[in-house]
Design a protein around this motif. Structure first.
Motif, PDB file in Angstrom:
ATOM      1  N   SER A   1       0.855  -1.185   0.000  1.00 54.94           N
ATOM      2  CA  SER A   1       0.000   0.000   0.000  1.00 54.94           C
ATOM      3  C   SER A   1       0.889   1.233   0.000  1.00 54.94           C
ATOM      4  O   SER A   1       2.065   1.177   0.315  1.00 54.94           O
ATOM      5  CB  SER A   1      -0.933   0.010   1.213  1.00 54.94           C
ATOM      6  N   TRP A   2       0.296   2.341  -0.363  1.00 46.57           N
ATOM      7  CA  TRP A   2       1.041   3.589  -0.421  1.00 46.57           C
ATOM      8  C   TRP A   2       0.551   4.603   0.596  1.00 46.57           C
ATOM      9  O   TRP A   2       1.102   5.679   0.700  1.00 46.57           O
ATOM     10  CB  TRP A   2       0.927   4.191  -1.822  1.00 46.57           C
TER      11      TRP A   2
ATOM     12  N   ALA B   1      -5.117  -0.069   9.466  1.00 45.52           N
ATOM     13  CA  ALA B   1      -4.052   0.932   9.340  1.00 45.52           C
ATOM     14  C   ALA B   1      -2.744   0.247   8.969  1.00 45.52           C
ATOM     15  O   ALA B   1      -2.484  -0.898   9.350  1.00 45.52           O
ATOM     16  CB  ALA B   1      -3.897   1.704  10.642  1.00 45.52           C
ATOM     17  N   ALA B   2      -1.905   0.971   8.231  1.00 46.21           N
ATOM     18  CA  ALA B   2      -0.650   0.388   7.753  1.00 46.21           C
ATOM     19  C   ALA B   2       0.271  -0.003   8.895  1.00 46.21           C
ATOM     20  O   ALA B   2       1.007  -0.990   8.812  1.00 46.21           O
ATOM     21  CB  ALA B   2       0.050   1.371   6.820  1.00 46.21           C
ATOM     22  N   ASN B   3       0.243   0.756   9.977  1.00 45.17           N
ATOM     23  CA  ASN B   3       1.073   0.477  11.152  1.00 45.17           C
ATOM     24  C   ASN B   3       0.607   1.402  12.283  1.00 45.17           C
ATOM     25  O   ASN B   3      -0.358   2.168  12.114  1.00 45.17           O
ATOM     26  CB  ASN B   3       2.569   0.674  10.846  1.00 45.17           C
TER      27      ASN B   3
ATOM     28  N   SER C   1      -3.873   0.092   4.836  1.00 45.88           N
ATOM     29  CA  SER C   1      -3.211  -0.946   4.048  1.00 45.88           C
ATOM     30  C   SER C   1      -4.174  -1.964   3.468  1.00 45.88           C
ATOM     31  O   SER C   1      -3.855  -2.636   2.489  1.00 45.88           O
ATOM     32  CB  SER C   1      -2.170  -1.680   4.899  1.00 45.88           C
TER      33      SER C   1
ATOM     34  N   LEU D   1      -2.129   5.463   4.354  1.00 40.45           N
ATOM     35  CA  LEU D   1      -2.327   5.184   5.768  1.00 40.45           C
ATOM     36  C   LEU D   1      -3.118   3.911   6.016  1.00 40.45           C
ATOM     37  O   LEU D   1      -2.961   3.271   7.046  1.00 40.45           O
ATOM     38  CB  LEU D   1      -3.033   6.373   6.425  1.00 40.45           C
TER      39      LEU D   1
ATOM     40  N   VAL E   1      -5.218  -1.901  14.069  1.00 41.79           N
ATOM     41  CA  VAL E   1      -4.060  -2.737  13.737  1.00 41.79           C
ATOM     42  C   VAL E   1      -4.138  -3.990  14.607  1.00 41.79           C
ATOM     43  O   VAL E   1      -4.790  -4.001  15.650  1.00 41.79           O
ATOM     44  CB  VAL E   1      -2.721  -2.011  13.987  1.00 41.79           C
TER      45      VAL E   1
ATOM     46  N   ALA F   1       0.569   5.102  11.365  1.00 36.62           N
ATOM     47  CA  ALA F   1      -0.576   5.438  10.515  1.00 36.62           C
ATOM     48  C   ALA F   1      -1.851   5.543  11.344  1.00 36.62           C
ATOM     49  O   ALA F   1      -2.677   6.437  11.125  1.00 36.62           O
ATOM     50  CB  ALA F   1      -0.730   4.397   9.416  1.00 36.62           C
TER      51      ALA F   1
ATOM     52  N   CYS G   1      -7.011   1.732  -1.600  1.00 33.93           N
ATOM     53  CA  CYS G   1      -6.022   1.916  -0.539  1.00 33.93           C
ATOM     54  C   CYS G   1      -4.813   1.008  -0.750  1.00 33.93           C
ATOM     55  O   CYS G   1      -3.865   1.048   0.046  1.00 33.93           O
ATOM     56  CB  CYS G   1      -6.650   1.652   0.824  1.00 33.93           C
ATOM     57  N   ASN G   2      -4.850   0.175  -1.780  1.00 35.01           N
ATOM     58  CA  ASN G   2      -3.777  -0.763  -2.114  1.00 35.01           C
ATOM     59  C   ASN G   2      -3.942  -1.112  -3.597  1.00 35.01           C
ATOM     60  O   ASN G   2      -4.710  -0.438  -4.295  1.00 35.01           O
ATOM     61  CB  ASN G   2      -3.825  -1.989  -1.188  1.00 35.01           C
TER      62      ASN G   2
END
Length: 297
Positions: free
Chosen positions: A2-3, A70-72, A7, A5, A118, A75, A174-175
């Motif tokens: 993903s690019w 969330a990506a992490n 994922s 916030l 997450v 994010a 989102c991806n």
């Protein structure tokens, strides 16, 4: 991959007045497996996660919320900062249901609840004779479709893949999946939640299972122009539509400009100009949080 916030698409949560029948639809027609059951909720999944669909027993049928991964941790905190900056109401400071390590939920535009999180627990998929690979996207019909599109981009970092007409519809990702959220101007309802499968043959088998219990597909299989996926649809007990799809376009160049369609172009079915007149009349509104403020999982 993903690019932004967010994922991945996480889950859809639906309040239903007929819990047993809703679970039947998910397990015996769509092919999900039950992963956990609490006093008032049933958790279901296709992929190796704790849940991708939740049915909450209620005295109303309505959308309980949309889960986004969330990506992490950074994010997650950035999204919380953006939500606070725009003064959206926080519904819960912690995950509202089972199987999630950390997250929060808020009431977004038009009363739709978004849960950002997450750390969902893994849940190994059992060998089954049929069923989708995973939850893929949802389609809803906000009244202010342009405003919802801008909110998803500004606060949640979704990107535009396709634009339909003059503020009529937007497909956002989102991806690499062409869309995780599709927006079509409407009456403020969720239209459908969608599940990825391996083959167009699986769409035919879904039609067979529906036929055996006296139900039917309401549309499809069709080949969409926006997203290029092959899809078939049925109405579940709660009143929402379920899509089973395959062959969705993947976008690996995050700088790719959105594809623009005229509203009257055949962006909805590349195989035919036919579209059922009542297709968009199905759907579920978000639950009234004031009336159901005490309902929690």
């Amino acid at each position: 991959m993903s690019w932004g916030l967010i994922s991945a698409m996480g889950h859809v949560s639906i309040q239903t007045t007929q819990l047993k029948e809703s679970v039947f639809d998910a397990t015996q027609l769509l092919g999900l497996r039950e992963t956990e059951r609490t006093s008032d909720a049933v958790y279901l999944a296709a992929a190796n996660v704790h849940h991708e669909l939740v049915y909450v027993e209620s005295d109303v049928n309505g959308i309980d919320g949309f889960g986004l991964v969330a990506a992490n941790g950074d994010a997650l905190r950035e999204i919380r900062r953006r939500v606070d900056a725009e003064n959206f109401q926080i519904l819960s400071e912690k995950p509202r249901g089972a199987g999630i390590e950390d997250g929060f939920s808020f009431i977004g535009p038009e009363g739709f609840v978004f849960e950002i999180y997450v750390g969902m627990q893994e849940n190994q998929a059992a060998v089954q004779s049929f069923g989708p690979d995973r939850y893929g996207h949802f389609n809803f019909h906000p009244r202010d479709v342009g405003g919802m599109m801008r909110f998803l981009h500004r606060v949640l970092d979704f990107r535009l893949s396709d634009v339909i007409g003059d503020d009529f519809a937007y497909f956002m990702r989102c991806n690499p999946d062409h869309h995780g959220i599709a927006l079509v101007r409407g009456e403020g309802t969720l239209h459908h939640h969608a599940w990825q499968t391996q083959s167009i043959a699986d769409l035919g088998k879904l039609g067979d299972r529906l036929n055996k219990v006296g139900r039917e597909l309401i549309w499809g299989p069709v080949r969409h122009g926006a997203g290029h996926n092959i899809a078939a649809y049925f109405v579940e007990t709660s009143g929402a539509v379920v899509e089973l799809y395959t062959d969705l376009e993947q976008i690996y160049d995050d700088s790719r400009p959105p594809v623009v369609w005229g509203e009257d172009e055949n962006w909805y079915n590349m195989w035919s100009s036919y579209r059922p007149l009542d297709f968009r009349t199905f759907g579920l509104a978000p639950v009234d949080r004031k009336a159901l403020s005490g309902l929690h999982r």
